[in-house]
Write a protein that holds these residues in place. Structure first.
Motif, mmCIF file in Angstrom:
data_model
loop_
_atom_site.group_PDB
_atom_site.id
_atom_site.type_symbol
_atom_site.label_atom_id
_atom_site.label_comp_id
_atom_site.label_asym_id
_atom_site.label_seq_id
_atom_site.Cartn_x
_atom_site.Cartn_y
_atom_site.Cartn_z
ATOM 1 N N ARG A 1 -11.355 39.095 -89.036
ATOM 2 C CA ARG A 1 -12.276 38.499 -88.065
ATOM 3 C C ARG A 1 -11.616 37.356 -87.303
ATOM 4 O O ARG A 1 -11.958 37.101 -86.141
ATOM 5 C CB ARG A 1 -13.542 37.999 -88.763
ATOM 6 C CG ARG A 1 -14.464 39.095 -89.251
ATOM 7 C CD ARG A 1 -15.833 38.537 -89.591
ATOM 8 N NE ARG A 1 -15.782 37.549 -90.654
ATOM 9 C CZ ARG A 1 -15.873 37.824 -91.950
ATOM 10 N NH1 ARG A 1 -15.999 39.083 -92.354
ATOM 11 N NH2 ARG A 1 -15.836 36.854 -92.844
ATOM 12 N N ALA A 2 -10.684 36.662 -87.950
ATOM 13 C CA ALA A 2 -10.015 35.538 -87.290
ATOM 14 C C ALA A 2 -9.063 35.996 -86.197
ATOM 15 O O ALA A 2 -8.795 35.243 -85.254
ATOM 16 C CB ALA A 2 -9.256 34.706 -88.320
ATOM 17 N N CYS A 3 -8.566 37.222 -86.300
ATOM 18 C CA CYS A 3 -7.581 37.720 -85.330
ATOM 19 C C CYS A 3 -8.219 37.942 -83.959
ATOM 20 O O CYS A 3 -9.308 38.497 -83.856
ATOM 21 C CB CYS A 3 -6.975 39.039 -85.807
ATOM 22 S SG CYS A 3 -5.967 38.919 -87.295
ATOM 23 N N VAL B 1 -5.841 31.222 -91.648
ATOM 24 C CA VAL B 1 -6.996 31.680 -90.868
ATOM 25 C C VAL B 1 -7.025 30.979 -89.516
ATOM 26 O O VAL B 1 -7.224 31.619 -88.464
ATOM 27 C CB VAL B 1 -8.302 31.449 -91.648
ATOM 28 C CG1 VAL B 1 -9.510 31.819 -90.788
ATOM 29 C CG2 VAL B 1 -8.295 32.267 -92.945
ATOM 30 N N ASP B 2 -6.817 29.674 -89.509
ATOM 31 C CA ASP B 2 -6.766 28.935 -88.243
ATOM 32 C C ASP B 2 -5.606 29.419 -87.379
ATOM 33 O O ASP B 2 -5.742 29.550 -86.154
ATOM 34 C CB ASP B 2 -6.630 27.439 -88.504
ATOM 35 C CG ASP B 2 -7.860 26.837 -89.157
ATOM 36 O OD1 ASP B 2 -8.944 27.459 -89.064
ATOM 37 O OD2 ASP B 2 -7.741 25.758 -89.768
ATOM 38 N N ASP B 3 -4.461 29.673 -88.011
ATOM 39 C CA ASP B 3 -3.296 30.139 -87.258
ATOM 40 C C ASP B 3 -3.548 31.513 -86.647
ATOM 41 O O ASP B 3 -3.178 31.767 -85.494
ATOM 42 C CB ASP B 3 -2.064 30.189 -88.162
ATOM 43 C CG ASP B 3 -1.482 28.812 -88.432
ATOM 44 O OD1 ASP B 3 -1.855 27.856 -87.728
ATOM 45 O OD2 ASP B 3 -0.651 28.699 -89.354
ATOM 46 N N ALA C 1 -10.601 44.697 -82.801
ATOM 47 C CA ALA C 1 -10.237 44.551 -84.204
ATOM 48 C C ALA C 1 -10.946 45.613 -85.036
ATOM 49 O O ALA C 1 -12.068 46.008 -84.746
ATOM 50 C CB ALA C 1 -10.624 43.153 -84.697
ATOM 51 N N GLY C 2 -10.280 46.067 -86.055
ATOM 52 C CA GLY C 2 -10.901 47.063 -86.918
ATOM 53 C C GLY C 2 -9.945 47.553 -87.975
ATOM 54 O O GLY C 2 -8.790 47.143 -88.037
ATOM 55 N N GLU C 3 -10.447 48.435 -88.819
ATOM 56 C CA GLU C 3 -9.633 48.971 -89.909
ATOM 57 C C GLU C 3 -9.004 50.277 -89.452
ATOM 58 O O GLU C 3 -9.654 51.135 -88.874
ATOM 59 C CB GLU C 3 -10.479 49.215 -91.149
ATOM 60 C CG GLU C 3 -9.658 49.687 -92.334
ATOM 61 C CD GLU C 3 -10.423 49.590 -93.640
ATOM 62 O OE1 GLU C 3 -9.872 49.993 -94.671
ATOM 63 O OE2 GLU C 3 -11.568 49.114 -93.615
ATOM 64 N N VAL C 4 -7.704 50.403 -89.703
ATOM 65 C CA VAL C 4 -6.972 51.619 -89.379
ATOM 66 C C VAL C 4 -6.795 52.422 -90.658
ATOM 67 O O VAL C 4 -6.206 51.938 -91.625
ATOM 68 C CB VAL C 4 -5.584 51.272 -88.781
ATOM 69 C CG1 VAL C 4 -4.805 52.541 -88.481
ATOM 70 C CG2 VAL C 4 -5.749 50.416 -87.542
#
Length: 251
Positions: free
Chosen positions: A197-199, A168-170, A244-247
């Motif tokens: 969310r982390a991206c 997640v940090d990465d 960001a989102g779902e494809v």
């Protein structure tokens, strides 16, 4: 030629699991290189170390020109995330499949306990592994994933090393676009919303009907995701960030 691709396999498998994707990518005009991680495939017998796994990806990307789309499944996904965080200039984009769960101590400990029990079997779990492959993988996928052999003794080492990672940090440090790809019935998708969310620049693709080994059980659909990722990376202006989102993946 298009952007090259480096493919990173899952735990206990080898680079041969990517045969369908290598074929699809080469037919589309891309150089595709699948690597063996330490302790797997042609490198069986080597200790598995996360640092060396990341270095394996780094060397592979250097070998195809210094910049690539990196695609990893399961263990390969965690390695790909760590590589992208450490070597951002090498990564035009990242497809991280089957690795959307944090390596919590309880989860890793449970898998390690199971692995210790299986490896104590007279055949080190070879019979159980063969049954699972026959039962849950399509015929061609079973041939491909088995062609490089199975690293039956490496599980505890891998789990210990992955427990040191911080995906997640990465992900929060990766500026390149990221595709999180999970089979609908993948047991490693429990934290996919947290990972998304982390991206900084991420999207989530859930493949209907597929399980953890999504590239093997749904090779054509997975290859299409990779080709679409390549198309987006190659077309987008430098520095552009997509929301960001779902494809949706319905075909």
């Amino acid at each position: 030629m298009g952007l090259p691709v480096v493919l990173v396999h899952g735990m206990r498998t080898s680079r041969t699991m990517w045969r369908a994707q290598v074929d699809a990518l080469e037919r589309a005009g891309h150089v595709a290189v699948a690597v063996d991680l330490p302790g797997h495939g042609e490198r069986a017998g080597e200790p598995f170390l996360l640092d060396e796994a990341v270095a394996t990806v780094r060397r592979a990307v250097d070998g195809v020109g210094g910049r690539a789309l990196v695609v990893g499944l399961s263990l390969g996904g965690y390695v790909g995330i760590a590589h992208a965080a450490r070597h951002p200039d090498q990564v035009a984009g990242l497809v991280a499949a089957g690795c959307s769960s944090r390596p919590r101590r309880l989860l890793v400990g449970g898998w390690s306990l199971a692995a210790r029990g299986i490896v104590r079997l007279p055949d080190h779990g070879a019979g159980l592994n063969a049954f699972m492959v026959r039962r849950f993988l399509p015929a061609q996928g079973a041939v491909d994933i088995g062609a490089g052999g199975f690293a039956l003794l490496v599980t505890e080492e891998v789990l210990r090393e992955v427990a040191r990672s911080s995906p997640v940090d990465d992900l929060a440090r990766i500026q390149a676009p990221v595709w999180l790809v999970n089979g609908r019935f993948d047991h490693f998708r429990g934290d996919e919303r947290l990972f998304l969310r982390a991206c900084r620049d991420g999207r989530l693709v859930v493949v209907p009907g597929a399980t953890h080994l999504v590239s093997v059980v749904a090779p054509e659909r997975f290859s299409r995701v990779v080709l679409e990722a390549l198309d987006e990376v190659e077309r987008r202006p430098a520095g552009a960030v997509a929301p960001a989102g779902e494809v949706p993946m319905t075909r």
